[in-house]
Design a protein around this motif. Structure first.
Motif, mmCIF file in Angstrom:
data_model
loop_
_atom_site.group_PDB
_atom_site.id
_atom_site.type_symbol
_atom_site.label_atom_id
_atom_site.label_comp_id
_atom_site.label_asym_id
_atom_site.label_seq_id
_atom_site.Cartn_x
_atom_site.Cartn_y
_atom_site.Cartn_z
ATOM 1 N N ARG A 114 0.851 -1.193 0.000
ATOM 2 C CA ARG A 114 0.000 0.000 0.000
ATOM 3 C C ARG A 114 0.885 1.242 0.000
ATOM 4 N NH1 ARG A 114 -3.624 -0.702 4.515
ATOM 5 N NH2 ARG A 114 -5.076 -1.725 3.076
ATOM 6 N N VAL A 115 0.549 2.196 -0.889
ATOM 7 C CA VAL A 115 1.320 3.419 -1.069
ATOM 8 C C VAL A 115 0.462 4.617 -0.682
ATOM 9 C CG1 VAL A 115 2.579 4.861 -2.730
ATOM 10 C CG2 VAL A 115 2.559 2.362 -3.000
ATOM 11 N N ALA B 14 0.441 -2.209 -6.819
ATOM 12 C CA ALA B 14 0.305 -1.658 -5.474
ATOM 13 C C ALA B 14 -1.008 -0.893 -5.353
ATOM 14 C CB ALA B 14 1.471 -0.736 -5.149
ATOM 15 N N GLU B 15 -1.552 -0.868 -4.143
ATOM 16 C CA GLU B 15 -2.713 -0.023 -3.850
ATOM 17 C C GLU B 15 -2.194 1.379 -3.565
ATOM 18 O OE1 GLU B 15 -6.360 0.509 -0.586
ATOM 19 O OE2 GLU B 15 -4.780 -0.993 -0.268
ATOM 20 N N VAL B 16 -2.595 2.358 -4.362
ATOM 21 C CA VAL B 16 -2.098 3.723 -4.217
ATOM 22 C C VAL B 16 -3.236 4.622 -3.735
ATOM 23 C CG1 VAL B 16 -1.018 5.692 -5.359
ATOM 24 C CG2 VAL B 16 -0.403 3.355 -6.045
ATOM 25 N N ILE B 17 -3.019 5.268 -2.587
ATOM 26 C CA ILE B 17 -3.990 6.193 -2.011
ATOM 27 C C ILE B 17 -3.453 7.603 -2.211
ATOM 28 C CG2 ILE B 17 -5.161 6.941 0.088
ATOM 29 C CD1 ILE B 17 -4.781 4.043 1.136
ATOM 30 N N LYS B 18 -4.073 8.338 -3.101
ATOM 31 C CA LYS B 18 -3.637 9.702 -3.421
ATOM 32 C C LYS B 18 -4.345 10.697 -2.505
ATOM 33 C CE LYS B 18 -3.419 13.071 -7.228
ATOM 34 N NZ LYS B 18 -1.957 13.277 -7.222
ATOM 35 N N VAL B 19 -3.577 11.497 -1.796
ATOM 36 C CA VAL B 19 -4.120 12.495 -0.878
ATOM 37 C C VAL B 19 -4.165 13.839 -1.594
ATOM 38 C CG1 VAL B 19 -3.826 13.674 1.324
ATOM 39 C CG2 VAL B 19 -3.237 11.239 1.121
ATOM 40 N N GLU B 20 -5.351 14.455 -1.603
ATOM 41 C CA GLU B 20 -5.520 15.741 -2.271
ATOM 42 C C GLU B 20 -6.209 16.741 -1.348
ATOM 43 O OE1 GLU B 20 -6.408 15.579 -6.599
ATOM 44 O OE2 GLU B 20 -7.277 13.618 -6.128
ATOM 45 N N ILE C 60 4.687 2.336 1.892
ATOM 46 C CA ILE C 60 5.460 3.352 1.182
ATOM 47 C C ILE C 60 4.725 4.676 1.266
ATOM 48 C CG2 ILE C 60 6.390 4.039 -1.084
ATOM 49 C CD1 ILE C 60 6.019 0.893 -1.745
ATOM 50 N N LEU C 61 5.464 5.762 1.466
ATOM 51 C CA LEU C 61 4.914 7.114 1.367
ATOM 52 C C LEU C 61 5.789 7.891 0.392
ATOM 53 C CD1 LEU C 61 3.623 9.444 4.170
ATOM 54 C CD2 LEU C 61 5.246 10.323 2.489
ATOM 55 N N VAL C 62 5.150 8.589 -0.543
ATOM 56 C CA VAL C 62 5.868 9.416 -1.516
ATOM 57 C C VAL C 62 5.321 10.835 -1.417
ATOM 58 C CG1 VAL C 62 6.460 9.760 -3.942
ATOM 59 C CG2 VAL C 62 6.174 7.439 -3.056
ATOM 60 N N GLU C 63 6.234 11.806 -1.304
ATOM 61 C CA GLU C 63 5.802 13.208 -1.201
ATOM 62 C C GLU C 63 6.749 14.102 -1.970
ATOM 63 O OE1 GLU C 63 7.385 15.836 0.516
ATOM 64 O OE2 GLU C 63 9.025 14.756 1.469
ATOM 65 N N HIS D 9 8.553 0.465 9.676
ATOM 66 C CA HIS D 9 8.721 -0.265 8.408
ATOM 67 C C HIS D 9 8.492 0.618 7.188
ATOM 68 C CE1 HIS D 9 8.623 -3.659 11.110
ATOM 69 N NE2 HIS D 9 7.366 -3.396 11.450
ATOM 70 N N LEU D 10 8.124 1.868 7.412
ATOM 71 C CA LEU D 10 7.726 2.749 6.319
ATOM 72 C C LEU D 10 8.916 3.156 5.455
ATOM 73 C CD1 LEU D 10 5.291 4.404 5.123
ATOM 74 C CD2 LEU D 10 6.088 6.316 6.568
ATOM 75 N N ILE D 11 8.745 3.040 4.139
ATOM 76 C CA ILE D 11 9.700 3.572 3.172
ATOM 77 C C ILE D 11 9.153 4.925 2.728
ATOM 78 C CG2 ILE D 11 10.709 3.268 0.879
ATOM 79 C CD1 ILE D 11 10.418 0.186 1.466
ATOM 80 N N TYR D 12 9.876 5.976 3.073
ATOM 81 C CA TYR D 12 9.417 7.354 2.905
ATOM 82 C C TYR D 12 10.289 8.000 1.827
ATOM 83 C CZ TYR D 12 7.964 12.047 4.669
ATOM 84 O OH TYR D 12 7.458 13.319 4.822
ATOM 85 N N CYS D 13 9.686 8.333 0.688
ATOM 86 C CA CYS D 13 10.431 8.868 -0.453
ATOM 87 C C CYS D 13 10.066 10.332 -0.677
ATOM 88 C CB CYS D 13 10.132 8.058 -1.710
ATOM 89 S SG CYS D 13 11.035 8.623 -3.170
ATOM 90 N N SER D 14 11.061 11.202 -0.561
ATOM 91 C CA SER D 14 10.882 12.630 -0.811
ATOM 92 C C SER D 14 11.449 12.977 -2.179
ATOM 93 C CB SER D 14 11.598 13.453 0.254
ATOM 94 O OG SER D 14 11.077 13.210 1.538
#
Length: 399
Positions: free
Chosen positions: A5-6, A27-33, A94-97, A120-125
């Motif tokens: 889950r992303v 992957a399940e991608v949850i887009k935050v807007e 996973i978190l991508v920002e 366990h979070l993979i945090y990608c900036s």
């Protein structure tokens, strides 16, 4: 990537491009807007997709980088909204920002905070200039990095001005580097006891890396490379040439290819001419050779020369418009364009993911979501929120 889950806090292009690739891979991608307006790329145009009534709908930019995602609206400036992001991060891999450096820390959504919530979070900036250095707080868009990194200086005709590449290439490159880094981090987590990590991707670094062969030439020689149009320095004849109905590009820098070219364009004397005998000599006499090629090719249309050059083993291609490119038989055979259903426009053509895998083929994608289309669904399924909880969050402006 099914089962992963992303959490996608990306906007504009580089970060959404990365998360779209992850979504394409399952992957399940949850887009935050943002509530109401959503991602600014939704309104990036014209042109816009037209709905069944002929009205403007989604932006092509938004459609092209947000398929296979669920959209939730969260106001991260609201304390309850920020807490929702922390709660979602706890349930994600996973978190991508791509916020400016330091922005998310103000809301308690930076890596150091969220790694305590989810080790366990993979945090990608994904940022313009990276997480450190004198320029790290500067905002930036694709064209700035094409300029800053020197890409524009080598793009365009030799006697013309520097030019930007025709697509936002820095965004795409950074997004793909981010994807590769995330996949590597997932493997690290798998074999190292579930440990997450922070990934720092900069458009600056990524753009320079993308033309490393030219940059490496400068590093070893000290010679600053300049624009050469569509030719390839040191590989003459090679580049753009004009036929009677348009242009094509060819490459015949090797000795045997040059001799074959001389025969095809009816200049057999070139094959044994001492001034053209080696590649360095042809580079020195490129203006004479190019003028001769253009004179010969101008007598016939592109398809005539394409067939003759191909038959002689000389690499060449027509310089197509985008419309012409999509009509190429090979492009059609490869299924580069597919149709998916849009709720207001019906079937919409999109560019398919180009990865072709025998064991895990990319499934037919879902169209990019409407703003907040999945807010209730995600909060109920992932965070076990009740309808009453969700309504309360909506009343206080958190979602």
């Amino acid at each position: 990537m099914e089962g992963l889950r992303v959490l996608d806090l990306g906007r504009y292009l580089a970060a959404p491009w990365c998360t779209q690739l992850l979504g394409d891979l399952g992957a399940e991608v949850i887009k935050v807007e943002r509530p109401g307006k959503g991602d600014d790329m939704r309104s990036y145009g014209p042109p816009f997709l037209k709905n069944r009534e002929g009205e403007d709908d989604d932006s092509p930019y938004y459609i092209s980088s947000n398929r296979n995602k669920k959209s939730v609206t969260v106001n991260i400036a609201n304390p309850d909204g920020a807490q929702l992001i922390r709660d979602l991060a706890r349930e994600c891999d996973i978190l991508v920002e791509n916020y400016k450096v330091g922005d998310l820390k103000r809301f308690g959504l930076d890596y150091n905070t969220l790694k305590d919530v989810n080790p366990h979070l993979i945090y990608c900036s994904v940022t313009g200039f990276g997480q450190s250095g004198p320029d790290c707080h500067r905002p930036g868009l694709d064209s700035l990095f094409q300029a800053t990194c020197g890409l524009m200086s080598v793009t365009g005709e030799a006697d013309g001005a520097p030019q930007k590449v025709g697509v936002p290439i820095s965004d795409f490159i950074a997004g793909m580097y981010a994807t590769v880094a995330i996949l590597a981090a997932l493997r690290h987590r798998e074999i190292n006891g579930g440990e997450g990590q922070h990934i720092d991707i900069a458009l600056l670094d990524s753009t320079i890396s993308a033309f490393t062969s030219i940059m490496q030439g400068y590093l070893v020689s000290g010679i600053v490379p300049m624009r050469a149009g569509s030719s390839t320095p040191g590989n003459d004849p090679a580049g753009q040439f004009t036929c009677s109905d348009g242009d094509l590009i060819l490459s015949a820098g090797a000795d045997n290819q040059f001799k074959a070219l001389a025969k095809v364009i009816d200049r057999p004397e070139w094959a044994d001419a001492p001034e053209f005998a080696t590649r360095p000599l042809r580079v020195s006499n490129r203006d004479i050779i190019n003028a001769g090629i253009n004179e010969s090719l101008s007598a016939h249309p592109r398809h005539y020369w394409f067939e003759k050059l191909q038959a002689a083993g000389i690499m060449c291609a027509p310089i197509n418009t985008m419309a012409e490119a999509l009509e190429e038989p090979q492009v059609k055979h490869r299924g580069v364009v597919i149709e998916i259903e849009h709720p207001r426009a019906g079937p919409v053509p999109i560019i398919a993911n180009p990865m072709r895998m025998s064991g895990t083929p990319i499934p037919t994608p879902r169209i990019s979501p409407d703003v907040g289309q999945h807010t209730d669904e995600v909060l109920q399924a992932v965070l076990d929120k009740s309808s009453e909880d969700i309504e309360a969050l909506r009343r206080n402006g958190a979602i």
